[in-house]
Design a protein around this motif. Structure first.
Motif, PDB file in Angstrom:
ATOM      1  N   GLY A 122       0.808  -1.149  -0.026  1.00 41.61           N
ATOM      2  CA  GLY A 122       0.009  -0.136  -0.059  1.00 41.61           C
ATOM      3  C   GLY A 122       0.827   1.402  -0.053  1.00 41.61           C
ATOM      4  O   GLY A 122       0.761   2.191  -0.739  1.00 41.61           O
ATOM      5  N   ILE A 123       1.895   1.134   0.823  1.00 40.48           N
ATOM      6  CA  ILE A 123       2.876   2.298   0.882  1.00 40.48           C
ATOM      7  C   ILE A 123       3.693   2.699  -0.424  1.00 40.48           C
ATOM      8  O   ILE A 123       3.831   3.567  -1.015  1.00 40.48           O
ATOM      9  CB  ILE A 123       3.916   2.415   2.186  1.00 40.48           C
ATOM     10  CG1 ILE A 123       2.847   2.473   3.284  1.00 40.48           C
ATOM     11  CG2 ILE A 123       4.623   3.407   2.023  1.00 40.48           C
ATOM     12  CD1 ILE A 123       3.565   2.107   4.736  1.00 40.48           C
ATOM     13  N   MET A 124       4.063   1.579  -0.917  1.00 41.84           N
ATOM     14  CA  MET A 124       4.908   1.282  -2.124  1.00 41.84           C
ATOM     15  C   MET A 124       3.955   2.069  -3.346  1.00 41.84           C
ATOM     16  O   MET A 124       4.427   2.929  -3.997  1.00 41.84           O
ATOM     17  CB  MET A 124       5.275  -0.169  -2.422  1.00 41.84           C
ATOM     18  CG  MET A 124       6.145  -0.541  -1.564  1.00 41.84           C
ATOM     19  SD  MET A 124       6.539  -2.417  -1.781  1.00 41.84           S
ATOM     20  CE  MET A 124       7.438  -2.638  -2.857  1.00 41.84           C
ATOM     21  N   VAL A 125       2.695   1.551  -3.150  1.00 44.53           N
ATOM     22  CA  VAL A 125       1.860   2.195  -4.388  1.00 44.53           C
ATOM     23  C   VAL A 125       1.556   3.593  -4.235  1.00 44.53           C
ATOM     24  O   VAL A 125       1.838   4.311  -5.486  1.00 44.53           O
ATOM     25  CB  VAL A 125       0.561   1.359  -4.548  1.00 44.53           C
ATOM     26  CG1 VAL A 125      -0.301   1.959  -5.588  1.00 44.53           C
ATOM     27  CG2 VAL A 125       0.773  -0.288  -5.133  1.00 44.53           C
ATOM     28  N   LEU A 160       2.768   8.949  -6.466  1.00 43.88           N
ATOM     29  CA  LEU A 160       3.295  10.201  -6.137  1.00 43.88           C
ATOM     30  C   LEU A 160       4.456  10.686  -7.197  1.00 43.88           C
ATOM     31  O   LEU A 160       4.473  11.665  -7.628  1.00 43.88           O
ATOM     32  CB  LEU A 160       3.857  10.420  -4.628  1.00 43.88           C
ATOM     33  CG  LEU A 160       4.241  11.665  -4.432  1.00 43.88           C
ATOM     34  CD1 LEU A 160       2.936  12.721  -4.473  1.00 43.88           C
ATOM     35  CD2 LEU A 160       4.814  11.773  -3.083  1.00 43.88           C
ATOM     36  N   ALA A 161       5.523   9.473  -7.240  1.00 46.24           N
ATOM     37  CA  ALA A 161       6.436   9.697  -8.259  1.00 46.24           C
ATOM     38  C   ALA A 161       6.036  10.129  -9.573  1.00 46.24           C
ATOM     39  O   ALA A 161       6.164  11.018 -10.462  1.00 46.24           O
ATOM     40  CB  ALA A 161       7.259   8.878  -8.559  1.00 46.24           C
ATOM     41  N   MET A 162       4.837   9.351 -10.159  1.00 43.29           N
ATOM     42  CA  MET A 162       4.161   9.670 -11.401  1.00 43.29           C
ATOM     43  C   MET A 162       3.549  10.936 -11.470  1.00 43.29           C
ATOM     44  O   MET A 162       3.404  11.587 -12.484  1.00 43.29           O
ATOM     45  CB  MET A 162       3.029   8.395 -11.849  1.00 43.29           C
ATOM     46  CG  MET A 162       3.805   7.459 -12.139  1.00 43.29           C
ATOM     47  SD  MET A 162       2.817   5.915 -12.717  1.00 43.29           S
ATOM     48  CE  MET A 162       1.350   6.119 -11.853  1.00 43.29           C
ATOM     49  N   SER A 163       2.841  11.572 -10.535  1.00 42.90           N
ATOM     50  CA  SER A 163       2.344  12.829 -10.321  1.00 42.90           C
ATOM     51  C   SER A 163       3.470  13.896 -10.390  1.00 42.90           C
ATOM     52  O   SER A 163       3.098  15.004 -10.941  1.00 42.90           O
ATOM     53  CB  SER A 163       1.691  12.949  -8.803  1.00 42.90           C
ATOM     54  OG  SER A 163       1.121  14.225  -8.753  1.00 42.90           O
TER      55      SER A 163
END
Length: 193
Positions: A168-171, A176-179
């Motif tokens: 869950g945290i990884m996703v 966020l990185a994609m954002s």
């Protein structure tokens, strides 16, 4: 709708001497922001209960919001679009985490790449909120501290066997990185015009 409610709430408080008219813009903005956030969270809770993935959605959302508030990321122009997009994203992630709770090796590799991107890119302002040098330094430090804490939590959860929590945290960090990348690309495109 949220703007109308915010305006009515401010008018009510003004009428009863709680607030001054000179603060209208600030309070209407704050109330509108509050109503939009509450709407998103309420939508997520309702859909999470309905889809039976509330705990997965909650873990994702908690990790995402904690980091997103300082790291930055893509900003949509209309609040309604943001509410729908955010709610849809969390619902989809909740379903994904519900049916695919175990992190694969490829997920771990993508997560590590995402963490490097977050570490290097944060914080990112937007056209609505340019960061001054002090904000850039403070937000950058805070986002990197939160990122580090979340990464340590993931490592511990992987070790302890709490795989769905770790994922869950990884996703959340991958999204966020994609954002962040999306906002960088958007700002580059806008600066070329």
């Amino acid at each position: 709708m949220a703007k109308k409610i915010a305006s009515q709430l401010f008018a009510f408080q003004c009428k009863h001497g709680i607030l001054d008219e000179k603060d209208r813009r600030l309070y209407e903005y704050a109330y509108n922001l509050l109503f939009c956030r509450v709407s998103v969270y309420l939508l997520i809770v309702i859909v999470g209960i309905w889809q039976e993935n509330l705990k997965q959605s909650f873990v994702f959302l908690l990790a995402f919001i904690a980091l997103r508030q300082y790291a930055g990321g893509i900003h949509l122009k209309k609040e309604e679009v943001c509410i729908v997009a955010s709610g849809t994203m969390v619902c989809m992630v909740g379903q994904y985490l519900k049916y695919q709770p175990l992190p694969s090796y490829s997920t771990i590799v993508i997560w590590m790449a995402a963490d490097i991107l977050i570490f290097l890119l944060t914080p990112i302002g937007c056209s609505n909120k340019k960061l001054d040098p002090i904000e850039h330094k403070v937000y950058g430090r805070r986002s990197r501290i939160i990122l580090t804490v979340e990464c340590l939590m993931v490592v511990y959860m992987l070790y302890a066997g709490c795989l769905w929590l770790a994922k869950g945290i990884m996703v959340a960090q991958i999204i966020l990185a994609m954002s962040l990348l999306s906002e960088c690309m958007k700002e580059k495109i806008l600066s070329c015009d």
